[in-house]
Design an enzyme around this catalytic site. Structure first.
Site, PDB file in Angstrom:
ATOM      1  N   VAL A   1       3.588  -5.547  10.504  1.00 53.40           N
ATOM      2  CA  VAL A   1       2.409  -6.420  10.441  1.00 53.40           C
ATOM      3  C   VAL A   1       2.788  -7.799  10.999  1.00 53.40           C
ATOM      4  O   VAL A   1       3.707  -8.444  10.489  1.00 53.40           O
ATOM      5  CB  VAL A   1       1.903  -6.549   8.983  1.00 53.40           C
ATOM      6  CG1 VAL A   1       0.713  -7.497   8.919  1.00 53.40           C
ATOM      7  CG2 VAL A   1       1.529  -5.173   8.421  1.00 53.40           C
TER       8      VAL A   1
ATOM      9  N   HIS B   1       5.710 -12.262   6.143  1.00 55.11           N
ATOM     10  CA  HIS B   1       5.632 -11.853   4.733  1.00 55.11           C
ATOM     11  C   HIS B   1       7.031 -11.497   4.266  1.00 55.11           C
ATOM     12  O   HIS B   1       7.885 -11.142   5.076  1.00 55.11           O
ATOM     13  CB  HIS B   1       4.712 -10.634   4.552  1.00 55.11           C
ATOM     14  CG  HIS B   1       5.087  -9.477   5.426  1.00 55.11           C
ATOM     15  ND1 HIS B   1       4.729  -9.425   6.754  1.00 55.11           N
ATOM     16  CD2 HIS B   1       5.792  -8.357   5.185  1.00 55.11           C
ATOM     17  CE1 HIS B   1       5.196  -8.312   7.285  1.00 55.11           C
ATOM     18  NE2 HIS B   1       5.866  -7.647   6.360  1.00 55.11           N
TER      19      HIS B   1
ATOM     20  N   ASN C   1      11.583  -8.480   7.243  1.00 50.27           N
ATOM     21  CA  ASN C   1      11.739  -7.779   8.522  1.00 50.27           C
ATOM     22  C   ASN C   1      11.255  -8.676   9.650  1.00 50.27           C
ATOM     23  O   ASN C   1      10.169  -9.263   9.560  1.00 50.27           O
ATOM     24  CB  ASN C   1      10.915  -6.485   8.519  1.00 50.27           C
ATOM     25  CG  ASN C   1      11.391  -5.494   7.475  1.00 50.27           C
ATOM     26  OD1 ASN C   1      12.585  -5.341   7.269  1.00 50.27           O
ATOM     27  ND2 ASN C   1      10.457  -4.831   6.811  1.00 50.27           N
TER      28      ASN C   1
ATOM     29  N   ILE D   1       0.818  -1.209   0.000  1.00 48.64           N
ATOM     30  CA  ILE D   1       0.000   0.000   0.000  1.00 48.64           C
ATOM     31  C   ILE D   1       0.859   1.270   0.000  1.00 48.64           C
ATOM     32  O   ILE D   1       0.405   2.336  -0.405  1.00 48.64           O
ATOM     33  CB  ILE D   1      -0.956  -0.031   1.229  1.00 48.64           C
ATOM     34  CG1 ILE D   1      -2.190   0.811   0.982  1.00 48.64           C
ATOM     35  CG2 ILE D   1      -0.253   0.383   2.506  1.00 48.64           C
ATOM     36  CD1 ILE D   1      -3.284   0.608   2.022  1.00 48.64           C
TER      37      ILE D   1
HETATM   38  P1  5GP Z   1       6.796  -4.859   7.617  1.00 42.76           P
HETATM   39  O1  5GP Z   1       7.464  -3.628   8.156  1.00 42.76           O
HETATM   40  O2  5GP Z   1       5.833  -5.475   8.615  1.00 42.76           O
HETATM   41  O3  5GP Z   1       7.767  -5.833   7.051  1.00 42.76           O
HETATM   42  O4  5GP Z   1       5.960  -4.355   6.377  1.00 42.76           O
HETATM   43  C1  5GP Z   1       4.575  -4.331   6.303  1.00 42.76           C
HETATM   44  C2  5GP Z   1       4.203  -3.756   4.961  1.00 42.76           C
HETATM   45  O5  5GP Z   1       2.807  -3.896   4.779  1.00 42.76           O
HETATM   46  C3  5GP Z   1       4.525  -2.264   4.815  1.00 42.76           C
HETATM   47  O6  5GP Z   1       5.404  -2.072   3.708  1.00 42.76           O
HETATM   48  C4  5GP Z   1       3.167  -1.617   4.604  1.00 42.76           C
HETATM   49  O7  5GP Z   1       3.193  -0.550   3.672  1.00 42.76           O
HETATM   50  C5  5GP Z   1       2.316  -2.774   4.119  1.00 42.76           C
HETATM   51  N1  5GP Z   1       0.920  -2.665   4.495  1.00 42.76           N
HETATM   52  C6  5GP Z   1       0.421  -2.344   5.725  1.00 42.76           C
HETATM   53  N2  5GP Z   1      -0.921  -2.359   5.707  1.00 42.76           N
HETATM   54  C7  5GP Z   1      -1.274  -2.689   4.438  1.00 42.76           C
HETATM   55  C8  5GP Z   1      -2.543  -2.878   3.798  1.00 42.76           C
HETATM   56  O8  5GP Z   1      -3.609  -2.729   4.388  1.00 42.76           O
HETATM   57  N3  5GP Z   1      -2.523  -3.225   2.485  1.00 42.76           N
HETATM   58  C9  5GP Z   1      -1.360  -3.404   1.793  1.00 42.76           C
HETATM   59  N4  5GP Z   1      -1.455  -3.749   0.506  1.00 42.76           N
HETATM   60  N5  5GP Z   1      -0.145  -3.248   2.366  1.00 42.76           N
HETATM   61  C10 5GP Z   1      -0.117  -2.894   3.674  1.00 42.76           C
END
Ligand code: 5GP
Length: 116
Positions: A97, A101, A88, A31
């Site tokens: 999150v 992933h 991460n 996003i």
């Molecule tokens: P993390 O820091 O947990 O590795 O990355 C989480 C990623 O999820 C971030 O790059 C963030 O922009 C993405 N993200 C968070 N919420 C959403 C969402 O509701 N939809 C999408 N498509 N991406 C999301």
């Protein structure tokens, strides 16, 4: 039942731009993209972390996650020039999150390694 934003996307409760889906993984556009192509490879079954794969004895799925990223890199046209995969973990890793992933980034020459 564990719920998080990715579980909600998988269940269809939140929208997302889906690039690829199979029985094990959903691949969506991030996003808040940090590159021309920024995708998230998300296991359909909920895993919190790498540790969770170990505890559930599902480590083979990690190889499939990488191969899914590679397969999708061809689909979106970034395989030839290359890409970066980011994973991460935890507070210091900047994980936001709490659903495992991996990030697939590409579409331009990326900068030096992403450590500040
Ligand atoms: P993390 O820091 O947990 O590795 O990355 C989480 C990623 O999820 C971030 O790059 C963030 O922009 C993405 N993200 C968070 N919420 C959403 C969402 O509701 N939809 C999408 N498509 N991406 C999301």
């Amino acid at each position: 039942m564990i719920s998080d934003v990715f579980c909600k996307i998988i269940k269809g409760e939140l929208p997302a731009e889906v690039i690829y889906k199979d029985d094990d993984f959903l691949v969506i556009k991030d996003i808040n993209p940090q590159a021309p192509v920024h995708l998230l490879i998300i296991p359909i079954k909920h895993y919190d972390s790498l540790e969770d794969f170990l505890e559930k004895k599902d480590t083979a799925l990690l190889g499939k996650a990488l191969m899914t990223a590679h397969k999708v890199s061809h689909q979106v046209g970034i395989a030839e020039k290359g890409y970066r995969i980011i994973l991460n973990e935890g507070e210091h890793g900047g994980k936001l999150v709490p659903h495992f992933h991996i990030h697939l980034l590409g579409g331009k020459r990326l900068g030096p390694k992403l450590v500040k």
